[in-house]
Enzyme design. Structure first.
Site, mmCIF file in Angstrom:
data_model
loop_
_atom_site.group_PDB
_atom_site.id
_atom_site.type_symbol
_atom_site.label_atom_id
_atom_site.label_comp_id
_atom_site.label_asym_id
_atom_site.label_seq_id
_atom_site.Cartn_x
_atom_site.Cartn_y
_atom_site.Cartn_z
ATOM 1 C CD GLU A 60 -2.936 -1.296 2.258
ATOM 2 O OE1 GLU A 60 -2.668 -0.758 3.342
ATOM 3 O OE2 GLU A 60 -3.998 -1.903 2.030
ATOM 4 C CD GLU B 273 -9.932 -1.374 8.098
ATOM 5 O OE1 GLU B 273 -8.998 -1.943 8.690
ATOM 6 O OE2 GLU B 273 -9.829 -0.890 6.955
ATOM 7 C CG ASP C 290 -7.636 -5.599 5.216
ATOM 8 O OD1 ASP C 290 -7.069 -5.866 6.285
ATOM 9 O OD2 ASP C 290 -7.747 -4.437 4.767
HETATM 10 C C1 BDP Z 1 -6.153 -2.355 6.217
HETATM 11 C C2 BDP Z 1 -6.473 -0.938 6.551
HETATM 12 C C3 BDP Z 1 -5.329 -0.002 6.330
HETATM 13 C C4 BDP Z 1 -4.070 -0.567 6.962
HETATM 14 C C5 BDP Z 1 -3.788 -1.922 6.391
HETATM 15 C C6 BDP Z 1 -2.620 -2.651 7.038
HETATM 16 O O1 BDP Z 1 -7.584 -0.532 5.777
HETATM 17 O O2 BDP Z 1 -5.686 1.222 6.890
HETATM 18 O O3 BDP Z 1 -2.991 0.275 6.772
HETATM 19 O O4 BDP Z 1 -4.890 -2.754 6.604
HETATM 20 O O5 BDP Z 1 -2.852 -3.650 7.690
HETATM 21 O O6 BDP Z 1 -7.021 -3.138 6.970
HETATM 22 O O7 BDP Z 1 -1.481 -2.264 6.872
#
Ligand code: BDP
Length: 679
Positions: A286, A393, A365
């Protein structure tokens, strides 16, 4: 005040016989050694006893005429020639014994950390109304690393935080409110958490400098507090630090100057925090920098850090949440679920022994339900820790009620078959399957600076439950709920029964009105709260449901799909591959099926959708009714807080029901057999 104290309420005990009994056992604290942790234990016992019994216990430093609670490490017990019948030879360094003998209650730890845990255990017994006679408890944690990851940013915001702002940072500085950090440490320690990372895994500008002299003196203050509660401090780092703070031209892990840089950083940190835990790293994920930029693999990437930390006893926790977040949605041959395994499995055995890979419980996720990550157990020669998400989340953001312990238990009990039948995830994290030098569990925290820490008071149960469950994954979700309720709200049977029912049903309820059968997502992009069926359907993130006029689901089979099922050991791979044997609750995670596909219940997929969505809303109405009946039995502030959240949950549930049902009614053209209102 009740909100803030969470499960460390130490409510005044009113039954006079009980008060008398407890007073005679608890009014002297006899502590046979000295250390910061023993001081923390004495402080906690003193506060608790004073508040529950309205007597201030006396602290003594040697055994004499007086009886009471004796706090001692094994060593000091020997030095004092105290003979007790118990066997601690099997205990790990964090283990302890609670034993009634010679009219005393002995809290004996292998080390002072065990004594501290024993003190919290004793207080749990008192709050749970357990008799303190003939105690003979031997306890030790099943998982070695029991960690919480803060996703706190230095500007005070929290990534995926639903309970206010950071308790650690404000305005790009470390907070001066160390009292709150101490209270956090007490809560963590009371449930056995032994490690914490204090900053977000996404490390941007200012926090990159946390590992420098600019911030280390204050990191030290925080670490000092945690240490006295048996908690080791870690920091998340930015992989590009050599460039950003070292002013080098590269962060290539094989470049000698980069290796020097990390060594210097480690040396500096340990001057301030001699027992510093190590680094958490989110790399090549990301948009975070990582070794891929230099054509290096993740083992090369992690090992440079591991080498720098090794002489100091530190570890690198390297996250496996690595996938392409920029994929072309028109090219739907790629599957995000495959990514962690595809990236890491080939590197098994290449990581140094002070590197641990941190693997999310599912391959996507933290959805309300997904398959267990096939990477867990697939790397016999590489340390692994499991990652959960306590912050809700995708499970209602602490507006909606969702007690997550049952979900985590399913993960722990999942049989990977990695070493034949019975190779459950919990055995892997406990380190009893492979010869791991480190293993355990980490999770994203759900706390912030709201008065009640977790936004929704009932979300405190997830914080509590996470700690208790990873201490002992064999505890049941119900046992943990009961402990939490009694400590938090007291022992009124009506309250205990109602709240426990609410908690235990809540995951299923949430799943009912959101995304059943393992399909997941369908949330509003970015903030991830509330329904938006196609929110991510045509985006680059790789999270699709593939609904069309005939059906939906992600074909992850080897025969016709992405081949993901092959990442599991046999017989799981075959079980998921076949439509006949794939469990219904993960059906759409593994298969693309027509709306008319018949589930094992005899219902069609579409009818199941309608039923669960109508039922989910009714169940939320039921939650509200149950809660309202507790009015007067719970203090006003917490009562109102939960009621307000439940009402928000109802709005959310109705929105999900209506948009979801309408969407699938229009796509499929199939009516609800019960003729309920679909728009
Ligand atoms: C996701 C989230 C994001 C996190 C990412 C992570 O949406 O904000 O940065 O995981 O685990 O669940 O790095």
């Amino acid at each position: 005040e009740e909100s803030y104290a969470c499960w460390l309420q130490y409510r005044k005990i009113t039954d006079p016989t009980l008060v008398e009994k407890l007073t005679s056992s608890l009014s002297n604290l006899i502590v046979l050694d000295q250390s910061e942790r023993l001081t923390a234990a004495i402080d906690e016992l003193t506060t608790a006893i004073q508040s529950m019994l309205e007597v201030k216990p006396v602290t003594l430093t040697e055994l004499g005429e007086e009886n009471g609670v004796v706090l001692a490490t094994e060593e000091s017990l020997k030095l004092n020639n105290i003979e007790l019948e118990y066997d601690v030879s099997e205990l790990t360094v964090e283990g302890y014994v609670i034993k009634s003998a010679h009219n005393n209650i002995y809290l004996i730890g292998k080390t002072d950390k065990g004594v501290l845990y024993a003190a919290f255990h004793l207080l749990r017994l008192v709050q749970g109304n357990e008799p303190l006679t003939n105690l003979n408890i031997i306890e030790q944690p099943k998982n070695r690393l029991r960690m919480i990851n803060q996703w706190d940013n230095m500007d005070g915001s929290i990534e995926r935080g639903y309970a206010g702002k950071s308790i650690f940072f404000e305005e790009n500085k470390i907070t001066s409110n160390l009292a709150r950090i101490k209270d956090y440490a007490r809560l963590l320690s009371s449930v056995g958490i032994n490690s914490v990372s204090i900053n977000n895994v996404n490390v941007f500008e200012v926090p990159t400098r946390l590992i420098t002299e600019e911030f280390l003196p204050e990191v030290k203050n925080v670490a000092d507090i945690f240490r006295s509660y048996g908690i080791t401090t870690f920091l998340s780092i930015n992989y590009a630090s050599p460039i950003q703070i070292g002013h080098l031209h590269t962060a290539d892990p094989l470049a000698p100057e980069v290796q020097e840089f990390w060594k210097d950083v480690a040396n500096e940190i340990y001057k301030y925090v001699p027992d510093f835990g190590g680094f958490i790293v989110k790399a090549d994920s990301e948009h975070r920098p990582g070794p891929f930029t230099y054509d290096r693999d993740h083992a090369e990437g992690a090992n440079v850090l591991a080498k720098a930390l090794k002489p100091h006893g530190g570890i690198v926790i390297w996250r496996c949440f690595v996938y392409n977040c920029l994929q072309d949605w028109r090219d739907r041959t790629t599957d995000r679920a495959r990514a962690a395994y595809d990236n890491f499995k080939p590197l098994d055995g290449k990581f140094l022994d002070n590197v641990i890979l941190q693997v999310k419980n599912g391959p996507m996720d933290f959805q309300v339900r997904e398959a267990v990550s096939p990477l867990l157990g697939a790397m016999p020669n590489t340390n692994q820790v499991l990652e959960f998400q306590v912050t809700q989340e995708y499970t209602g953001q602490q507006k909606d009620l969702c007690y997550l312990v049952p979900l985590w238990k399913e993960v722990f009990d999942f049989d990977t078959h990695a070493r034949g039948e019975g190779t459950t995830i919990k055995k892997i994290t406990e380190g009893s399957v492979f010869d791991y030098s480190h293993s355990g569990v980490a999770a994203v925290s759900n706390i912030g600076n709201d008065e009640n820490w977790t936004g929704n008071t009932l979300a405190q149960a997830n914080f509590y439950g996470y700690g208790r469950l990873i201490w002992n994954p064999d505890l049941s979700a119900e046992e943990i709920a009961l402990e939490w309720i009694e400590a938090t709200f007291g022992n009124d049977p009506k309250v205990v029964e109602t709240v426990s029912k609410m908690l235990l049903q809540s995951w299923e309820i949430y799943e009912n009105y959101t995304t059943p059968l393992g399909i997941g997502w369908m949330v509003n992009p970015n903030h991830h709260y509330g329904v938006n069926v196609d929110g991510y359907e045509y985006s680059v993130w790789g999270t699709y449901h593939f609904a069309d006029l005939n059906g939906l689901g992600v074909d992850r089979t080897v025969a016709t799909g992405t081949g993901y099922t092959n990442q599991y050991f046999s017989p799981n791979s075959e079980m998921y591959e076949s439509l006949e044997t794939c469990p219904d609750d993960l059906l759409l995670f593994f298969h693309h099926v027509p709306y008319t596909h018949q589930l094992k219940t005899g219902k069609t997929v579409i009818q199941h959708f309608y039923n669960t969505h109508f039922e989910g809303v009714e169940q939320v109405e039921g939650l509200i009714e149950s809660w309202i009946k507790l009015e007067g039995k719970i203090d006003k502030i917490r009562f109102a807080n939960v009621l307000e959240r439940l009402q928000l949950q109802l709005i959310n549930a109705k929105e999900w029901r209506d948009q979801f049902n309408t969407y699938f009614f229009r796509k499929s053209g199939i009516a609800d057999e019960k003729n309920r209102k679909i728009y």
